[in-house]
Design an enzyme around this catalytic site. Sequence first.
Site, mmCIF file in Angstrom:
data_model
loop_
_atom_site.group_PDB
_atom_site.id
_atom_site.type_symbol
_atom_site.label_atom_id
_atom_site.label_comp_id
_atom_site.label_asym_id
_atom_site.label_seq_id
_atom_site.Cartn_x
_atom_site.Cartn_y
_atom_site.Cartn_z
ATOM 1 C CG ASP A 1 -65.630 63.618 87.788
ATOM 2 O OD1 ASP A 1 -66.523 62.760 87.966
ATOM 3 O OD2 ASP A 1 -65.609 64.385 86.808
ATOM 4 C CG HIS A 2 -60.880 65.704 94.015
ATOM 5 N ND1 HIS A 2 -59.704 65.597 93.309
ATOM 6 C CD2 HIS A 2 -60.543 66.054 95.270
ATOM 7 C CE1 HIS A 2 -58.693 65.879 94.110
ATOM 8 N NE2 HIS A 2 -59.177 66.154 95.310
ATOM 9 C CG PHE A 3 -61.708 62.533 97.272
ATOM 10 C CD1 PHE A 3 -60.793 61.503 97.111
ATOM 11 C CD2 PHE A 3 -61.242 63.782 97.624
ATOM 12 C CE1 PHE A 3 -59.443 61.728 97.287
ATOM 13 C CE2 PHE A 3 -59.897 64.009 97.815
ATOM 14 C CZ PHE A 3 -58.990 62.982 97.644
#
Length: 184
Positions: free
Chosen positions: A33-35
């Site tokens: 979900d972050h990158f």
Amino acid sequence: MRWYWIDQFIEFESGRRAKAVKNISLAEDHIHDHFSLHPMIPHSLVIEGMAQTGGLLVCEHSGFTKKVVLAKVPRAVFHCEAVPGDTLVYTTVIESLGEEGAKISATSHLGETLQAEAEIVFAYLNHPELGALFSPETFLHMMRLMGAFRVGRAADGGPLRPPAELLAAERQYALRKWEEAKKS
């Protein structure tokens, strides 16, 4: 659901320092979900892992009579990112303990490489309603699950042992659950 940002303690010296590991897995949803095209653990979760390591150290020093929350992070520096397959080693040292809270210094390493360093300030929760958010049996469960009593040392150098108050709370909790199950 509980969010544990450390997997296990590898050192625990009551009132002084603690060391814990966090294995980063590609199976963790937040990694993607972050990158999405470059999976890595967000820096905020590295800080949370350091805070959990230090927070449990601070709580244990008071016999878990003082409840702490992360109050602020006056300084945090990240030197590199951590990606799936990496193992972070968090080291926390109590710098000061006061009436209102505590301050720790923390580092995160990838092998010999310094990944991050931070100062973290904790505040004690004294309000009775907020104290209910922290159940003694949960603290005991976390410390057992993460191996603190297996590797820990008390201030006198002897083995780290659960406080009698936490053991009593655990027994009361188990009794309540058993009685509830009988009624069902």
